[in-house]
Scaffold this motif. Structure first.
Motif: not given
Length: 506
Positions: A36-43
């Motif tokens: 995951m990139c930084i955006q999709h890693l947040q969850i």
């Protein structure tokens, strides 16, 4: 996203992004098996359940490697004993359940610490010993260079002495011949009688000198030649020694396992007899053992004294007769006369059979205790020496080289098959802390005749009759009967004994 990033095969991209705008991944979830990139890693970073149950790692191409191939479950543990990744079923049910298992993060931390410690220890060891192949190669090159220079100087000096002496001798002889020829020619050309007679005396002397000239090759006999020959012999011995040293150094350099430079000089070794049968004697320099087979049983125990040593290391070389039994090795100095009472470690040869002797202690005993108080026994085990080829058993060694490594508490025996070549026969590990060990050699059987019977001995004739007579022994090792006679069967008794060397320090 730039074209260079998109084409780079080492970059791991986000598996959640759309194909048109995939960004480089920041983390990979081991359980979800996605990157995951930084955006999709947040969850994964904000949901408590995911934080606890979904382990994250650096971006990586998983390809199904996160699941146990046997149980199909997520790999969560690392077995330090077997160095492999495990799932929870492996950790609970299989053979790993009694092993040392850690979570990935803990195992990573511990193994990194271990690797750093081992690396540091390796660096410290290298620094402390100050040893490297490069330094060793340079040292050996310099040593061989010095040996080569000394050898070349010795050869050149010996050559120059010989050529200069021969040239001077030939020139002197040629001068005498030319002088005689010139004198005779001048006299023959002289027509005046008075001057001819005045010249004749000198012409006669020149002729006699010419007749006396030795026209054989080499130098003319005399004290000058004898002196020069002696000088050349000494120079030749030195040259041979230096050539031998260079040869030995080269063999040891390329094949140290089977070749060894001589560490001790024979002048540093002597025999110190502890038990010496009446048929046995020593040479004046105490380096050879003589035995007379007509006089009785071969039996002797001798210590090897004055061994030149280097730190934690000693060596000696012994030549042994193939006709008699022997045992060589180490024993307690105070029990040398009776080897059964103290520590013994050695190589034994009886007939064509080799065996080794070791001292074994009871499990409850302390090896550091005095020998008189230690419950111990001498153990003998047969060995089969096959030599370098190893195809078939070889005959007993006639020259044995012994190396005693005090630091490693090991005793090694080698068969000397050449001037500097050796083959390992046996290495004994000794479990000793405090013991006064010395080198020894035992010849013949242990039940030696009583030396107090000397100089009166008995001799059994082949017919069975026993004769008594007195025997004289001399300092050079020779023995001789004081009387001559004949047995009633006609056999001669009392003849001079023939003594042979059965053991010598090489």
């Amino acid at each position: 996203m730039s074209d260079s990033t998109q084409k780079d095969p080492q970059v791991i991209f986000c598996d959640v992004c759309t194909d048109e705008d995939r960004k480089p991944a920041r983390k990979t979830c081991m359980k979800c098996e996605i990157s995951m990139c930084i955006q999709h890693l947040q969850i994964h970073l904000t949901t408590p359940v995911l934080i606890q149950t979904h382990p994250l790692t650096e971006p990586m191409a998983l390809c199904g490697t996160t699941k146990c191939p046997q149980h199909g479950k997520l790999l969560e543990y690392y077995c330090l004993d077997d160095r492999t990744c495990l799932c929870v079923s492996c950790a609970i049910e299989d053979q790993h359940r009694l092993h040392n298992m850690k979570t990935f993060s803990t195992a990573h931390k511990e193994l990194m610490e271990k690797l750093s410690a081992e690396q540091q220890a390796l660096l410290v060891k290298t620094d402390d010993e100050n040893v490297s192949l490069e330094k060793w190669e340079k040292s050996e090159r310099e040593k061989l260079g010095r040996c080569s220079v000394r050898l070349i100087e010795a050869v050149t000096n010996l050559r120059d002495i010989a050529l200069t002496s021969v040239q001077s001798s030939v020139s002197a002889r040629m001068v005498s011949m030319k002088t005689s020829k010139s004198s005779m020619q001048a006299a023959q050309e002289e027509k005046d009688t008075f001057r001819f007679l005045q010249m004749y005396s000198q012409v006669h002397q020149d002729m006699e000198k010419a007749k006396a000239v030795d026209l054989r090759k080499g130098l003319e006999p005399g004290s000058d030649r004898d002196k020069l020959v002696e000088e050349m012999r000494k120079g030749g011995e030195k040259m041979t020694e230096q050539a031998d040293q260079l040869w030995c150094s080269l063999l040891t350099l390329v094949d140290p396992d089977n070749h060894q430079e001589l560490i001790c000089s024979d002048s540093d070794l002597i025999f110190d007899p502890q038990v010496l049968g009446p048929c046995m004697s020593l040479s004046e320099n105490k380096k050879m053992v003589f035995y007379n087979s007509w006089m009785g049983q071969c039996s002797a125990t001798l210590l090897i004294s004055s061994i030149k040593s280097v730190p934690n290391f000693q060596s000696w070389v012994i030549g042994l007769s193939e006709d008699y039994d022997w045992t060589i090795g180490l024993c307690d100095k105070q029990f040398a006369k009776n080897l059964k009472d103290g520590n013994v470690f050695g190589l034994c040869c009886k007939g064509d059979q080799l065996s080794f002797l070791t001292t074994e202690y009871d499990d409850c005993s302390d090896a550091s205790m005095p020998p008189t108080k230690k419950p111990c026994r001498i153990s003998s085990k047969t060995i089969e020496y096959r030599g370098k080829n190893g195809d078939e058993a070889v005959s007993r060694p006639e020259t044995v080289e012994v190396f005693w490594n005090l630091a490693a508490s090991s005793l090694s025996f080698f068969s000397r098959t050449g001037q500097h070549q050796r083959e390992e026969v046996l290495t004994i590990k000794m479990n000793l802390k405090n013991s006064d060990l010395v080198a020894f050699v035992q010849l013949g059987k242990e039940n030696a005749p009583n030396s107090s019977d000397w100089p009166h001995q008995q001799w059994r004739c082949s017919c069975g009759q026993v004769h008594s007579r007195r025997i004289n022994r001399y300092a050079n090792g020779m023995c001789q009967y004081s009387q001559r006679g004949n047995c009633s069967c006609g056999a001669i008794i009392g003849d001079a004994c023939i003594t042979k060397i059965i053991c010598a320090l090489v």
